[in-house]
Design a protein around this motif. Structure first.
Motif, short mmCIF file in Angstrom:
data_model
loop_
_atom_site.label_atom_id
_atom_site.label_comp_id
_atom_site.label_asym_id
_atom_site.label_seq_id
_atom_site.Cartn_x
_atom_site.Cartn_y
_atom_site.Cartn_z
N ARG A 38 -3.39 3.19 0.61
CA ARG A 38 -2.51 2.35 1.42
C ARG A 38 -1.98 1.13 0.65
O ARG A 38 -1.10 0.41 1.16
CB ARG A 38 -3.23 1.84 2.68
CG ARG A 38 -3.63 2.94 3.65
CD ARG A 38 -4.02 2.39 5.01
NE ARG A 38 -5.22 1.58 4.99
CZ ARG A 38 -5.25 0.28 5.19
NH1 ARG A 38 -4.13 -0.40 5.41
NH2 ARG A 38 -6.39 -0.38 5.16
N PHE A 39 -2.49 0.92 -0.57
CA PHE A 39 -2.15 -0.30 -1.29
C PHE A 39 -1.52 0.00 -2.65
O PHE A 39 -1.85 1.00 -3.29
CB PHE A 39 -3.41 -1.15 -1.48
CG PHE A 39 -4.06 -1.56 -0.18
CD1 PHE A 39 -3.64 -2.71 0.47
CD2 PHE A 39 -5.06 -0.78 0.38
CE1 PHE A 39 -4.22 -3.09 1.67
CE2 PHE A 39 -5.65 -1.15 1.58
CZ PHE A 39 -5.22 -2.31 2.23
N ASP A 40 -0.64 -0.90 -3.09
CA ASP A 40 -0.06 -0.77 -4.42
C ASP A 40 -1.01 -1.40 -5.43
O ASP A 40 -2.04 -1.97 -5.06
CB ASP A 40 1.34 -1.39 -4.47
CG ASP A 40 1.36 -2.90 -4.26
OD1 ASP A 40 0.30 -3.55 -4.42
OD2 ASP A 40 2.43 -3.43 -3.93
N PRO A 41 -0.70 -1.30 -6.74
CA PRO A 41 -1.63 -1.84 -7.75
C PRO A 41 -1.92 -3.33 -7.60
O PRO A 41 -2.96 -3.81 -8.04
CB PRO A 41 -0.89 -1.55 -9.07
CG PRO A 41 -0.08 -0.34 -8.77
CD PRO A 41 0.39 -0.52 -7.36
N ALA A 42 -1.01 -4.06 -6.95
CA ALA A 42 -1.23 -5.50 -6.76
C ALA A 42 -2.06 -5.79 -5.52
O ALA A 42 -2.36 -6.95 -5.23
CB ALA A 42 0.11 -6.22 -6.65
N THR A 44 -1.14 -4.97 -2.40
CA THR A 44 -0.28 -5.18 -1.23
C THR A 44 -0.17 -3.90 -0.42
O THR A 44 0.00 -2.81 -1.00
CB THR A 44 1.13 -5.62 -1.67
OG1 THR A 44 1.02 -6.82 -2.44
CG2 THR A 44 2.02 -5.87 -0.46
N GLU A 45 -0.27 -4.00 0.87
CA GLU A 45 -0.16 -2.84 1.73
C GLU A 45 1.22 -2.22 1.59
O GLU A 45 2.24 -2.90 1.76
CB GLU A 45 -0.42 -3.25 3.19
CG GLU A 45 -0.77 -2.11 4.10
CD GLU A 45 -1.26 -2.59 5.46
OE1 GLU A 45 -2.04 -1.86 6.09
OE2 GLU A 45 -0.88 -3.70 5.87
N ARG A 46 1.27 -0.93 1.27
CA ARG A 46 2.55 -0.26 1.03
C ARG A 46 3.39 -0.13 2.30
O ARG A 46 4.62 -0.12 2.24
CB ARG A 46 2.31 1.14 0.45
CG ARG A 46 1.62 1.16 -0.92
CD ARG A 46 1.43 2.58 -1.41
NE ARG A 46 0.64 2.65 -2.62
CZ ARG A 46 1.12 2.53 -3.85
NH1 ARG A 46 2.42 2.32 -4.02
NH2 ARG A 46 0.33 2.61 -4.90
N VAL A 83 1.15 9.50 -0.37
CA VAL A 83 1.43 9.51 -1.80
C VAL A 83 2.69 10.32 -2.12
O VAL A 83 3.65 9.81 -2.71
CB VAL A 83 0.23 10.07 -2.59
CG1 VAL A 83 0.54 10.12 -4.07
CG2 VAL A 83 -1.01 9.22 -2.33
N GLU A 84 2.70 11.58 -1.73
CA GLU A 84 3.83 12.44 -2.09
C GLU A 84 5.12 12.02 -1.39
O GLU A 84 6.19 12.04 -1.99
CB GLU A 84 3.48 13.90 -1.80
CG GLU A 84 2.32 14.42 -2.63
CD GLU A 84 1.99 15.86 -2.33
OE1 GLU A 84 2.92 16.64 -2.02
OE2 GLU A 84 0.80 16.23 -2.41
#
Length: 224
Positions: A38-42, A44-46, A83-84
């Motif tokens: 649910r989160f990006d590398p930083a 943050t909630e996508r 993801v996809e």
């Protein structure tokens, strides 16, 4: 986020749907949702959460075979959507397997599942998910695992679906048979559907929830 594996959504006799008593469900922790998706590398909630008053409930099928362990199918659909498809989470609020087990879907940010905010006497607000293109805000998505093109849902799944729909309609004050003038509070998109609708009832080109299921959907809705 709770690490408990089971939850209960109860409505009692509140609302317009008769006989709604509630149902148990498997929380995201129970089907081993990888919350990192649910989160990006930083960090943050996508897919930031927003909540809007419930107007409708929509029924779907995954149109996919079900794994011997249905929790595996939940994780597969979650990865497909998060993801996809790049959404950051699963697009359904609640999912039902062939044995009638209910699974928590989209992360709502609180209790109870699907809402994230305890419904009050004035109605309920649900977290926005992603199951009907352009018509998601205020629209709860309930999906059955399986492909119902050639044959309909199992008896346990159908029975649980009725319980889930009755409970949701009671909590949200939705009449399952009434025609609703749905209006997306974010985009302004509109549609006229029943309070409990099939995915195919909405604008767009889809056969969901399958020809066999659709053929018997009216009696199911009338039983609510």
């Amino acid at each position: 986020m709770s690490t408990a594996t089971r939850g209960t959504l109860a409505a009692g006799d509140r609302g317009r749907a008769a006989g709604a008593v509630g149902f148990d469900y498997v929380r995201r922790a129970g089907w081993a949702a990888d919350e990192r998706l649910r989160f990006d590398p930083a960090g943050t909630e996508r897919w930031p959460r927003d909540h809007h008053p419930v107007q409708t409930v929509t029924v779907h099928h995954t149109a996919l075979a079900v794994a011997p362990d249905p929790a595996e199918s939940m994780r597969s659909v979650y990865r497909l959507h998060a993801v996809e498809n790049g959404w950051g989470d699963i697009g359904y609020h609640l999912v039902i397997d062939p044995a009638g087990t209910v699974y928590e879907g989209r992360f709502a940010g609180g209790e109870p599942s699907a809402f994230g905010i305890t419904p009050g006497p004035e109605g309920a607000r649900c977290v926005t998910a992603g199951h009907v293109g352009g018509h998601n805000a205020g629209n709860i998505g309930v999906c059955l695992l399986g492909d119902f093109t050639e044959s309909g849902p199992s008896d346990p799944a159908r029975k649980r679906l009725v319980e889930v729909l009755r409970t949701l309609c009671s909590l949200a004050g939705v009449d399952p048979r009434e025609t609703v003038a749905y209006a997306n509070p974010v985009t302004g998109a509109t549609a006229r559907v029943r309070g409990v609708a099939m995915h195919r009832d909405w604008p767009g080109d889809t056969s969901c929830p399958g020809e066999a299921f659709a053929a018997g959907f009216e009696p199911l809705r009338d039983s609510l």
